[in-house]
Structures are given as structure tokens and as C-alpha cells.
Scaffold this active site. Structure first.
Site, PDB file in Angstrom:
ATOM      1  N   GLU A  43       0.924  -0.092  -5.870  1.00  0.00           N
ATOM      2  CA  GLU A  43      -0.189  -0.133  -6.820  1.00  0.00           C
ATOM      3  C   GLU A  43      -1.334   0.673  -6.207  1.00  0.00           C
ATOM      4  O   GLU A  43      -1.692   0.440  -5.051  1.00  0.00           O
ATOM      5  CB  GLU A  43      -0.641  -1.587  -7.044  1.00  0.00           C
ATOM      6  CG  GLU A  43      -1.754  -1.624  -8.062  1.00  0.00           C
ATOM      7  CD  GLU A  43      -2.275  -3.019  -8.376  1.00  0.00           C
ATOM      8  OE1 GLU A  43      -1.729  -4.012  -7.858  1.00  0.00           O
ATOM      9  OE2 GLU A  43      -3.247  -3.080  -9.140  1.00  0.00           O
ATOM     10  N   ARG A 278       9.151  -9.100   4.380  1.00  0.00           N
ATOM     11  CA  ARG A 278       8.049  -8.180   4.581  1.00  0.00           C
ATOM     12  C   ARG A 278       7.745  -8.065   6.068  1.00  0.00           C
ATOM     13  O   ARG A 278       8.153  -8.889   6.870  1.00  0.00           O
ATOM     14  CB  ARG A 278       6.817  -8.601   3.787  1.00  0.00           C
ATOM     15  CG  ARG A 278       6.261  -9.968   4.146  1.00  0.00           C
ATOM     16  CD  ARG A 278       5.164 -10.390   3.165  1.00  0.00           C
ATOM     17  NE  ARG A 278       3.941  -9.664   3.363  1.00  0.00           N
ATOM     18  CZ  ARG A 278       3.377  -8.892   2.437  1.00  0.00           C
ATOM     19  NH1 ARG A 278       3.926  -8.756   1.252  1.00  0.00           N
ATOM     20  NH2 ARG A 278       2.256  -8.268   2.676  1.00  0.00           N
ATOM     21  N   LYS A 288      -3.812  -5.382   1.449  1.00  0.00           N
ATOM     22  CA  LYS A 288      -4.793  -4.381   1.023  1.00  0.00           C
ATOM     23  C   LYS A 288      -6.143  -5.013   0.735  1.00  0.00           C
ATOM     24  O   LYS A 288      -7.184  -4.436   1.029  1.00  0.00           O
ATOM     25  CB  LYS A 288      -4.284  -3.656  -0.226  1.00  0.00           C
ATOM     26  CG  LYS A 288      -3.315  -2.531   0.095  1.00  0.00           C
ATOM     27  CD  LYS A 288      -2.928  -1.772  -1.149  1.00  0.00           C
ATOM     28  CE  LYS A 288      -1.899  -2.535  -1.933  1.00  0.00           C
ATOM     29  NZ  LYS A 288      -1.304  -1.777  -3.035  1.00  0.00           N
TER      30      LYS A 288
HETATM   31  P1  ATP Z   1      -0.880  -5.930  -0.651  1.00  0.00           P
HETATM   32  O1  ATP Z   1      -0.639  -7.409  -0.677  1.00  0.00           O
HETATM   33  O2  ATP Z   1      -1.302  -5.402   0.662  1.00  0.00           O
HETATM   34  O3  ATP Z   1      -1.734  -5.445  -1.770  1.00  0.00           O
HETATM   35  P2  ATP Z   1       1.338  -5.279  -2.200  1.00  0.00           P
HETATM   36  O4  ATP Z   1       2.686  -5.786  -1.979  1.00  0.00           O
HETATM   37  O5  ATP Z   1       0.597  -5.871  -3.322  1.00  0.00           O
HETATM   38  O6  ATP Z   1       0.548  -5.326  -0.842  1.00  0.00           O
HETATM   39  P3  ATP Z   1       2.076  -2.850  -3.404  1.00  0.00           P
HETATM   40  O7  ATP Z   1       1.289  -1.628  -3.584  1.00  0.00           O
HETATM   41  O8  ATP Z   1       2.440  -3.636  -4.612  1.00  0.00           O
HETATM   42  O9  ATP Z   1       1.285  -3.730  -2.376  1.00  0.00           O
HETATM   43  O10 ATP Z   1       3.370  -2.571  -2.538  1.00  0.00           O
HETATM   44  C1  ATP Z   1       4.275  -1.542  -2.766  1.00  0.00           C
HETATM   45  C2  ATP Z   1       5.587  -1.890  -2.149  1.00  0.00           C
HETATM   46  O11 ATP Z   1       5.428  -2.103  -0.755  1.00  0.00           O
HETATM   47  C3  ATP Z   1       6.145  -3.173  -2.722  1.00  0.00           C
HETATM   48  O12 ATP Z   1       7.509  -2.963  -3.019  1.00  0.00           O
HETATM   49  C4  ATP Z   1       5.957  -4.175  -1.641  1.00  0.00           C
HETATM   50  O13 ATP Z   1       6.947  -5.152  -1.670  1.00  0.00           O
HETATM   51  C5  ATP Z   1       6.017  -3.318  -0.384  1.00  0.00           C
HETATM   52  N1  ATP Z   1       5.256  -3.944   0.692  1.00  0.00           N
HETATM   53  C6  ATP Z   1       3.964  -4.314   0.673  1.00  0.00           C
HETATM   54  N2  ATP Z   1       3.608  -4.922   1.810  1.00  0.00           N
HETATM   55  C7  ATP Z   1       4.715  -4.941   2.589  1.00  0.00           C
HETATM   56  C8  ATP Z   1       5.013  -5.439   3.904  1.00  0.00           C
HETATM   57  N3  ATP Z   1       4.096  -6.046   4.640  1.00  0.00           N
HETATM   58  N4  ATP Z   1       6.264  -5.268   4.373  1.00  0.00           N
HETATM   59  C9  ATP Z   1       7.199  -4.649   3.643  1.00  0.00           C
HETATM   60  N5  ATP Z   1       6.997  -4.162   2.412  1.00  0.00           N
HETATM   61  C10 ATP Z   1       5.769  -4.303   1.872  1.00  0.00           C
HETATM   62 MG    MG Z   2       1.498  -5.715  -5.283  1.00  0.00          MG
END
Ligand code: ATP
Ligand code: MG
Length: 573
Positions: A43, A278, A288
């Protein structure tokens, strides 16, 4: 066997994991022919962090090794928080890691916001087929009626609206006739399901918000769970890899695609969601939202602060894409959430840099050494290997003269037992130069040592026959004072003092390390005067350093310490 070889072999035969096993099974059964199509779906609401790197390496890596393709898709359905700045930064980060999303035919760059028309059309279709309805309960009523872990939910009084009424209301939602929160569109699934996600989840909500790509075209926006699976199906994704917190959402993922397949929109097989654990990295934060807070409240100097676990941050810090990929390979892919120690991350980087980084000399805490019996005005050239294990990379040269800079800690007036460096009466080797014997030190009126004095032995030069006649226990590094290049060096340490700064809902700000950044005025050998930004070196005895990619100017490098030579964290200095 050195790491280079080990890793080269690993690239030939990727370490298997449960996701690869699933793909291998699919390839054997011919479920997708032999097609493998994955996606990385960030995102654009912030900069990517090291956790995302794990997902990037997994998704792009799997596609690469099966001869498939990985899409870069922006999951941009939250208008309030998204922007082009974030899109651009994500594109840069994935490219910098060395991945691309082009097949022979075309570019596979997608935006969920490009699917708004289709998503809306499919929502009307679900309504028509009796699979979705407009709910007009308040948010509080909806929450109360959702039930609990022990109680089934209560159907909304609006659940049995007619198709005509639902269609009319949904179209008027889209037309902007209602206020935010007045109505939502819900999938009609099962209010008594043990899985909360199946208790008639909301799939559309009203938001009068400007979207960075679609502007004010829409005032109804689809929810993540509804959008994600449909985006996967529209793009013909075969394996949709996501983190474990989505495991409970998988039945919904399957339900939506199944309903649309029943309606003739998609053909089977449908994309398969597979969850993996994760990355949680100690002494770092991988959210984020929290990283944004560090930036907004000024705890760091920006998203690309070298202490940040963002991709731009670790890049500026000097980490290499290869080091990051090696780290991701080493931690592997599992279904068990765990914390990976920061030392594993730093270790992968050291292993990558040890091979690559040319050696150089830097004096971080300069103290003058005067060689009283060396002729004033004389200089001679000394040389050292660019890399001790790679003679083919040649030699670097630097001048030797009467006045040198040495490290302040390499002199002690009253040396304890076991100290082998400079103290009055002791001999040391100036690396790649001569053996000198310390004669004393000069002090200012406060008793601070301002210069150390010594005599050199003219027949002790490294690389000459005489050198062997001198047995010394200490070797120190030095730079000729007249030619030394003054540089700013930024010494970074871990941003947090605690291994799990935000575990258990703790306030991570309280765990901030107040000494995570220290700036020193140092000297480097003359050959480093005109280096390019992002050039990396091993400064002997000190660790790995990079010329800052933004602040390094021609003739004026500024260095960031990437990582020390050994893992010394938490041990006495
Ligand atoms: P945040 O909680 O930091 O906003 P998010 O998962 O909401 O992270 P996205 O932009 O939706 O952020 O993530 C894009 C992809 O990266 C998703 O498929 C998510 O599962 C993966 N991802 C995010 N954080 C991790 C992590 N700590 N380890 C592995 N994969 C991750
Ligand atoms: Mg997300």
C-alpha cells in the site's frame, strides 16, 4: 568453503520451503500448466521497510526461479493515506533490490485503483445474485451485532432487503447521496460463522476523500479483503503469498472469488492464498505507521535516516542489495512467527562486504605522532593491497612522512599489562611502514596529550629484508598528516536500546537509544578524496563505511559507518 561459494551454490539450487513444495506439487499436477505468477502488493502509505524486503525477495525470487513473473501492484484503496511520493519510493526500492516486473511482452505494474470500475461492477453483480446487501445500521450497532468468540452474530434488520432496494441504495451511495457511515455494503455470508471475517464483512464504505490517482471520481471505496482477491484474479495470479495475519481472511478470499466464478466472471482454478511468517527484526520496528511517527515527531532525520529500517534507510546506511538478499535467504520462509536477531542481518552484510569492499585507512580520533629522527620535508610512498585476499585487485599507495595521524587510543602514557601499542619505551609497527619506538608525549596546560613523539628505524620498512629483524607485538594504522583528507564520519548505532521495542503494545519511543548517532571529524588516506557517493570501504580495524549518497560532494566525502567489523554490541568496549 567461503561464503561466496556457499551462496553461489545456493543460488543454483534454492533452499526448499513449504511454498516451493506447493508450487512443485502444482507443477506436477499441471494445475496451472507450468505457470507461476506472484505479486508484491504494497500500500503506498509509507516507505518500505526490511520486512517488506522479505516479501519482495520471496515473491520476486520465486517467480524468477520458476521462470514466472512477479507483479508490482499498489494496493491503494485507502484514499486518505496514499500518495505518489510513496509510489515512487516503492518503485525505487524494489528496483534497487534488483528486481523487475517486466515480462517479454509487457510491464506488470498495476494499481488496485485501476480496478475501481470492475470492483464496483462485481459488487452490483453480487447484489443481484443475493450475495451482498446494503446495511444501514450505525457502526456501533454493527459492532454490537457482530457477536463474540462465544456468541454468534445477530443478523442486521436490513439483511433481507430486496435486490432492487439494495441496488438502488448502492447506486445512490456511489452517486454521493449519503453521508459517510450512513450505509455500507456487506457480503451476505454467515452471521454465525466461528470466523469473524465471515460474519457479513463490509466490502464497500462511503468516503468523501480525494484519492491521489482517481481524484474525486469516487465516494465509495472497496475494502482491502474484497479488493485484494479480485485484483489477484484479474491479474491471473497463481500463488498469492501474504503474511500470517491474513490466515483467518483466507475463507473470505476464497468465498468472494468462488462467488464471482459461479457468476461466470472468473474461471477456475482460482488464485491460492498462502501465508508465511512476517519478519520481526530485533532492535528495529517494522510497522509503517510507527516508522511514520518516528519521522513526523523528529526522532530521526527522515525516512532515509541511516538508522531507519526502511529500504531507503539501510541503503543510505550502506547496506547492499546482495547483503539483504543473502539475509532473506538465510532466514528462510516458515509458518512460525519469530524474532530474527539484528546480528543475523548485520552478519549477512559483513559477509557480502568482506569480499567486495576495498580496504582503506581512516583515523577516527586523531592524535599527532611526530617521528623526530625522520627528515623534515621528506616523504616516501608506501603501499598496501586493495584487498588482502584478492591480490589481482592491485595496490593502493599513500605517503609516509615525519608527522602522522594515529588513533588516540593507540597511545597510553601508563600502559597496563597486555597493552602492546604506543607507550614510552615501546616499539610498534606502523602498518605498511616502519617500526617506531615511542619516546614520550607533549601535553597542553590541562595535561591532555596533544602529540606523541617517537624515533623510527630506517631499516625496518615493511616489505624489506630488515623488517624481519624487528619483533613487535603491536601494529597500528596511520595517515600522513600533510596529505590526510579531513572528513566527517557519522557513527551510527542501533536506534533502540531494547531488542523488542514495541512488543506487547509497549511505547517504543521509550526504548529509543539516545546515542544512536555520533559525528566525528576524522582523516582518511589521500586516495579517498574524490570518491563517488555510495562507494563502500573497509576501514581497517574500524569496520565498513560508505560515502553518504546525498552529502558526499566532489573532493569532500562524508562517511556513514555501516557496521563494525565484528558484532560487539552489548559487549564491553
Ligand atoms: P505495515 O504494517 O508496516 O503498514 P503492511 O503489511 O500493512 O505493513 P503493505 O504495504 O500492505 O504493508 O505490505 C505489502 C506486503 O508486504 C504484504 O504482502 C505484507 O504481507 C508484506 N509485509 C509487510 N510487512 C512484512 C514483514 N514484516 N515481513 C514480511 N512481509 C511483510
Ligand atoms: Mg497492509
Amino acid at each position: 568453503m567461503n561464503n561466496e561459494r556457499k551462496d553461489a551454490e545456493r543460488h543454483d539450487a534454492p533452499v526448499s520451503n513449504f511454498i516451493r513444495n506447493i508450487i512443485d506439487d502444482d507443477n506436477r499436477s499441471g494445475k496451472w500448466g507450468q505457470r507461476v505468477e506472484t505479486r508484491f502488493p504494497p500500500e503506498p502509505n509509507g516507505y518500505l521497510h526490511i520486512g517488506h524486503a522479505k516479501s519482495i525477495c520471496l515473491n520476486f525470487g520465486i517467480a524468477q526461479s520458476y521462470g514466472g513473473i512477479c507483479h508490482l501492484r499498489f494496493d491503494d484503496t485507502n484514499p486518505e493515506k496514499e500518495s505518489f511520493e510513496y509510489v515512487d519510493s516503492i518503485v525505487d526500492a524494489v528496483k534497487w533490490l534488483g528486481f523487475e516486473w517486466k515480462s517479454e511482452q509487457r510491464e506488470h505494474l498495476y494499481f488496485a485503483s485501476d480496478y475501481y470500475d470492475k470492483l464496483y461492477e462485481f459488487a452490483e453483480l453480487l447484489i443481484t445474485r443475493g450475495k451482498a446487501y446494503v446495511d444501514s445500521q450505525s457502526a456501533e450497532e454493527m459492532r454490537a451485532n457482530r457477536g463474540s468468540a462465544t456468541e454468534v452474530g445477530t443478523p442486521s434488520p436490513f439483511r433481507e432487503r430486496s435486490v432492487e432496494e439494495n441496488l438502488d441504495l448502492f447506486r445512490r451511495m456511489k452517486a454521493g447521496e449519503f453521508k459517510e457511515g450512513e450505509h455500507v455494503l456487506r457480503a451476505k455470508i454467515d452471521m454465525s460463522s466461528p470466523n469473524f471475517n465471515m460474519r457479513d464483512p463490509v466490502i464497500y464504505r462511503i468516503r468523501f476523500a480525494h484519492h491521489y490517482r482517481t481524484g474525486d471520481t469516487w465516494c465509495v471505496y472497496p475494502m482491502y479483503d474484497y479488493t485484494h482477491c479480485i485484483s489477484d484474479a484479474l491479474e491471473n495470479i497463481t500463488h498469492s503469498l501474504c503474511t500470517l495475519e491474513f490466515e483467518d481472511h483466507r475463507p473470505l478470499y476464497d468465498w468472494i472469488l468462488n462467488e464471482l466464478a459461479n457468476a461466470g466472471i472468473f474461471t477456475r482454478p482460482l488464485p491460492q492464498q498462502i501465508e508465511f511468517s512476517r519478519l520481526n527484526l530485533t532492535y528495529a520496528i517494522t510497522s509503517k505507521r510507527k516508522l511514520l511517527q518516528l519521522v513526523n515527531e523528529g526522532h530521526v532525520d527522515g525516512w532515509d535516516d541511516p538508522r531507519m529500517p526502511t529500504i531507503v534507510g539501510v541503503r543510505r546506511r550502506g547496506f547492499t542489495p546482495e547483503g539483504i538478499k543473502l539475509f532473506c535467504e538465510r532466514i528462510g520462509i516458515t509458518k512460525v512467527d519469530s524474532w530474527i536477531d539484528m546480528s543475523v542481518f548485520e552478519g549477512a552484510l559483513r559477509d557480502d562486504l568482506d569480499e567486495k569492499a576495498p580496504r582503506a585507512t581512516c583515523v577516527l580520533d586523531p592524535l599527532k605522532l611526530v617521528i623526530d629522527n625522520y627528515p623534515e620535508g621528506q616523504t616516501e610512498e608506501c603501499s598496501a593491497p586493495v584487498h588482502p585476499h584478492h591480490p589481482d585487485r592491485g595496490l593502493r599507495t599513500f605517503p609516509f612522512s615525519r608527522e602522522l595521524w594515529i588513533e588516540r587510543e593507540d597511545f597510553m602514557e601508563n600502559a597496563p599489562k597486555g597493552y602492546f601499542r604506543l607507550f614510552p619505551g615501546n616499539k610498534v609497527r606502523l602498518k605498511y611502514g616502519y617500526v617506531v619506538e615511542c619516546t614520550g608525549a607533549e601535553k597542553d596546560e590541562n595535561g591532555n596529550v596533544i602529540a606523541v613523539h617517537c624515533n623510527y628505524f630506517a631499516d625496518s620498512r615493511s616489505g624489506t629484508e630488515g623488517a624481519n629483524n624487528y619483533k613487535v607485538k603491536g601494529t597500528i594504522h596511520w595517515i600522513s598528516a600533510t596529505q590526510a583528507v579531513p572528513v566527517e564520519v557519522r557513527i551510527y548505532d542501533r536506534l533502540f536500546r531494547e531488542a523488542q521495542p514495541d512488543a506487547g503494545g509497549r511505547d517504543f519511543l521509550e526504548a529509543l537509544n539516545p546515542d544512536s548517532k555520533r559525528i566525528v571529524q576524522a582523516f582518511v588516506e589521500p586516495g579517498l578524496r574524490d570518491i563517488e557517493p555510495e562507494q563502500r570501504y573497509q576501514f581497517e580495524r574500524h569496520g565498513y563505511f560508505v560515502a553518504d549518497r546525498y552529502d558526499t560532494k566532489p573532493g569532500k566525502p562524508i562517511f556513514n559507518r555501516i557496521v563494525s567489523l565484528r558484532d560487539s554490541w552489548g559487549k564491553p568496549a
